[in-house]
Write a protein that holds these residues in place. Structure first.
Motif, short mmCIF file in Angstrom:
data_model
loop_
_atom_site.label_atom_id
_atom_site.label_comp_id
_atom_site.label_asym_id
_atom_site.label_seq_id
_atom_site.Cartn_x
_atom_site.Cartn_y
_atom_site.Cartn_z
N ILE A 36 1.03 -1.11 -0.08
CA ILE A 36 -0.05 -0.04 -0.31
C ILE A 36 0.71 1.20 0.24
O ILE A 36 0.28 2.16 -1.02
N ALA B 15 -17.33 1.81 8.89
CA ALA B 15 -19.00 2.71 9.01
C ALA B 15 -18.31 3.84 9.73
O ALA B 15 -19.04 5.17 9.03
N PHE B 16 -17.57 4.31 10.20
CA PHE B 16 -16.66 5.58 10.66
C PHE B 16 -16.28 6.08 10.29
O PHE B 16 -16.15 7.33 9.27
N MET C 120 -17.03 5.79 7.08
CA MET C 120 -17.45 6.50 5.78
C MET C 120 -18.48 7.58 6.32
O MET C 120 -18.92 8.67 5.44
N ILE C 121 -18.94 7.56 8.15
CA ILE C 121 -19.22 8.65 8.46
C ILE C 121 -18.35 10.11 8.72
O ILE C 121 -18.45 10.99 8.12
N LEU D 73 -12.43 11.22 1.64
CA LEU D 73 -12.10 9.97 1.25
C LEU D 73 -11.11 9.24 2.47
O LEU D 73 -10.89 8.47 2.09
N LEU D 74 -10.12 10.27 2.81
CA LEU D 74 -9.01 9.05 3.74
C LEU D 74 -9.80 8.67 4.23
O LEU D 74 -9.21 7.43 5.01
N THR E 117 -12.45 6.82 4.53
CA THR E 117 -13.07 5.98 4.21
C THR E 117 -12.00 5.11 4.03
O THR E 117 -12.06 3.61 4.44
N PHE E 118 -11.05 5.37 3.35
CA PHE E 118 -9.68 4.88 3.20
C PHE E 118 -9.09 4.08 4.63
O PHE E 118 -8.82 3.05 4.16
N ALA F 40 -11.39 1.30 5.88
CA ALA F 40 -10.86 0.12 4.86
C ALA F 40 -10.03 -0.99 4.91
O ALA F 40 -10.20 -1.96 4.85
N LEU F 41 -8.88 -0.05 5.09
CA LEU F 41 -7.77 -0.56 4.89
C LEU F 41 -7.50 -1.11 6.51
O LEU F 41 -6.83 -2.63 6.03
N ASN G 35 -9.32 -4.63 6.52
CA ASN G 35 -9.68 -5.27 5.83
C ASN G 35 -8.04 -5.71 5.31
O ASN G 35 -7.61 -7.62 5.79
N LEU G 36 -7.13 -5.29 6.17
CA LEU G 36 -5.54 -5.46 6.60
C LEU G 36 -5.07 -6.21 7.63
O LEU G 36 -4.47 -7.49 7.83
N ILE H 72 -9.78 -7.88 10.04
CA ILE H 72 -11.02 -9.34 9.76
C ILE H 72 -9.73 -10.37 9.22
O ILE H 72 -10.14 -11.32 9.99
#
Lengths: 256, 256, 256, 256, 256
Positions: A16, A154-155, A157-158, A185-186, A188-189, A192-193, A196-197, A200
């Protein structure tokens, strides 16, 4: 030490980071307020969802998952077979000297009860409770990590919604729109990162580690109880091998 | 008083509010019509989904979850052991004076039945029904909170759709577009925030609280029934300790 | 008459309508072709998924859920206790006059079998089949409503895709783009609103209504069978009270 | 050799490639950094989730699924019936020569135990363990593929977020915006394509292959055990046919 | 012939087509390359997921679901009662002439075994296997349709990504952007429409059809076995009626 986890996290961040550095403008990807919204919000939701001791316990479970070592099954069987031989030759008390050679606390506890002359059934009851206890702690840890993996995006996106609303409030020039959306967008980035990394996959690893550790503990219980019943080394080996799949028994035999 | 919940909600709103204030233009984030669509729509859907008594009961369950205190397991065991000793020394009637020292209504009910000379089986039947009743109320409460956590973002999206359609109707200047979209996104923001910071984590906490309270109640039932059967203090302690995981027994012992 | 459902639907539409009227341009929200795509497409998918009788039966189930009244548990118990007293005093035939006072068809059927002198086991078999039948109808109804709640937003999205493709075909002026997108979003709005305010909550209410009606029916079966076995009023009351949670028994007693 | 898998993958890539080439500008679809983020990130997450041996084992399982051949059920039954006849006529030792005609290692192992004169129950125990072992390996393989199918689109989205943030940083001309967004969308495209054309369907195929292979293995166990009990050829055939559905028995008979 | 399915598919396409034609520019909605990506990609993924015979079998299952007729329960019962009377009066051989009047192959097979003098248990075993076989085929068919319903929108999205990337590569004029995006969205439209109007509802219908057909087959098994045991017509009727819900028995009686 679970190398796969460390290598995975390290390589993942490398990939990344390289993509970010090559694309240019890596400075924009470091934005503390966005980290605060995403990770802070996620931690607050986790705090509301779970109790304080559960929340605080998760870090030690993760650390233990990465650092601690599951004893090799071949080694476990070999040790137990040796102890069975000592027990038959010199009696249970002779096992007391062997306890110093073991580092696994659970194994030590089992041997100590053996030396203390407790009966097979009592040993099994007490040690099984310990296993149940560990399983429940691991299962709570898995649930917390899974919740974190759901709450972080979720946070994220918030945070992006907050950024978008602030940006849309004043649309003056295309440049300011772009910069505003990039910052928005940061979060959300980040969400997600981290999900997923980290969260999960770690929840998954905890499940796999838990299963392996429980199997090792069950093998110890089976072995110690067999010795307590005075069984011979061959019978002890066979009872413990029942936990290993047919295919892997050859390996285990080769390693002994 | 569950501190984790209060701290989590407080910190969570702090983090979000700080992000909003730093970004500038916090006034735009307060918009009553958007609150009405998101929270109002969500409440209406909840009203349709559940019956009126279930809907009204949820607020008292949440309040109780945050305020009420689950009795310490060590304290519970110690008290019960004392009562067992009193029962063996002075008979069940001597326990009547102890009832005033207890604040937990369920514990009082159990002791009262003991004093009244009811048999062990009758006490267990009546108290188990009470536990089932509580579990069902908590489980309905959890379902309502989970439904709210799903409905709030849905009505947030519906509000955003309404705002977008109204904004798209008249596209005059980029400024009006921006302001219109900012307002339209507010409902999605409210829905996502309330679901992820309040409803979903609270549903989780209710589950964890329910499990802890039920365990405490089951320990009381076990203890009271053991006393009713005239068992000695040591037997009472052992029966109640079966509910505590091996690892925590040492703590409990240390606390007594 | 379930007031919560009616109030919820009414208030929900009020909230949404008010938001639309305040925002201005409510005329744009009424667009019959968009309704046709969303609701028509959803109904067609439902017709393909289920059989014709199941599809037609759903409307009567919804109507019954909203209109019909679940008999009060306190009233049910009191009536049954009275009938038990009449049965013991004057024999089963004397119950025939009481049948006229009951409006619930299921209760009438039970009493009639009692009057006809059928045995307890025969009554239980026949009435349990009736309950199973009702449960299956309700469960199919719930599945249909849940499918509608999933299909409506899907066809809303399909309608929006059609609108977007038509709009993108000819991008002449920003105004036409805006109007085109506003119309395109309408189907998504209809789909989300109908699913979240009607279909999904109604499916939930059907589940809760079904559970309450089944409990009332099971209480009737228990009571009628107890009377058929010639039990005394007190025993009948106790058997029926087993269906009520401990906490609510006091209320029920108070109401009698 | 599973032709459906190979044809599916080949045709699938053909369809997508054709669509890309016809649309023009296929060069833009080949972008190594985007591949690195999507596939690299997904592999790292998989490495964190699973243990190293599990991770490394997945490739051999996939290869075996595509290449290896499940023995025909009709052939299996015919062979076993022949062996039963040989066993009844010439004794178990005469089967030793037949082992060379078999390629399936599991079948060989079973026959060898038969020749060695092991008892029916011992053979069943050992071979059932082998089947369990295979099922567990396949089930882990399925879980890994399913996780890959979930992680690939997630890292695709992460890559797109990185690209969008970098593009939004500097909005100079519409052309640069378009090119930037095109590259940003590539990772989402790679993630969606690899998940939906490779990982998710392969996980499904692994489940179907596993079921077929386990059925064949269970038929072998049933047949070998029947021979070990000295049953006649007709009884062996009937026991093995119990695994085949009624409808397919005619086919099997026709093929023999 | 299932009218609901045919009417649903027909009306559904009518509604969508009307919306497209009214909106103008219906030609843009017919685009063979987009169909190829969406449906072709989905079929390839299905081919990878399932085995070739399973994949090919799905079409015959769908056809059978739409065309074939589930025998009326009232008719089934009446016929079986008649056969029971014939069997008691003239013996099983007299039933042979009745076989010609039946079109259902499963029913014919059952009667034939009856005429052949097979025992009740043997008939039940063989016919139950046939039912299991059908259930498994239907369940595989349902899984394939559900997978198609998930894969079609996924490949629709993949097609849209390809179209977007190609369009973004060269942003010259707003008109070309619009046309490019319109074509790009077509695959998403095809995927969403085929999944929500065809695959998902058909999977549901297959489940409902399967349940109805299995019930009819179980009624035949029950009836044939009762006749084989020489039971009288009334007993046969009662055994078969146990499969019909209380409420529908009146209808069935009325129809006889």
């Amino acid at each position: 030490m679970d190398i796969a986890t460390i290598v995975g996290v390290f390589l993942g961040f490398m990939v990344i980071t390289t993509a970010i550095v090559i694309g240019g403008g890596w400075q924009i990807f470091i934005h503390l307020p966005s980290v605060a919204i995403t990770i802070g919000g996620m931690l607050c939701a986790t705090l509301i969802h779970f109790s304080l001791p559960q929340f605080l316990g998760i870090f030690s479970i993760i650390k233990k998952t990465i650092i601690s070592k599951i004893p090799s099954q071949a080694e476990l069987i070999q040790k137990m077979v040796n102890y069975a031989a000592i027990n038959r030759r010199d009696g249970a008390l002779a096992l007391e000297q062997q306890i110093n050679n073991i580092s696994d606390l659970f194994f030590i506890k089992g041997l100590q009860m053996l030396v203390d002359g407790q009966e097979s059934e009592a040993i099994r009851d007490i040690m099984s409770l310990e296993i149940q206890n560990l399983q429940e702690r691991h299962s709570t840890g898995k649930k917390i990590l899974e919740f974190m993996g759901a709450a972080a995006p979720a946070f994220g996106m918030i945070g992006t919604l907050i950024g978008l609303i602030q940006m849309l409030r004043s649309l003056e020039s295309p440049e300011s729109i772009g910069a505003g959306m990039a910052v928005a967008l940061l979060t959300t980035f980040y969400g997600a990162l981290s999900a997923n990394l980290i969260f999960i996959p770690l929840a998954g690893k905890l499940g796999i580690y838990s299963k392996a550790e429980v199997t090792a503990m069950e093998m110890i219980v089976e072995g110690v109880c067999a010795i307590a019943q005075g069984e011979n080394p061959t019978a002890v080996r066979e009872k413990m091998q029942a936990f290993i799949s047919q295919g892997r028994r050859e390996e285990v035999k080769a390693n002994i």
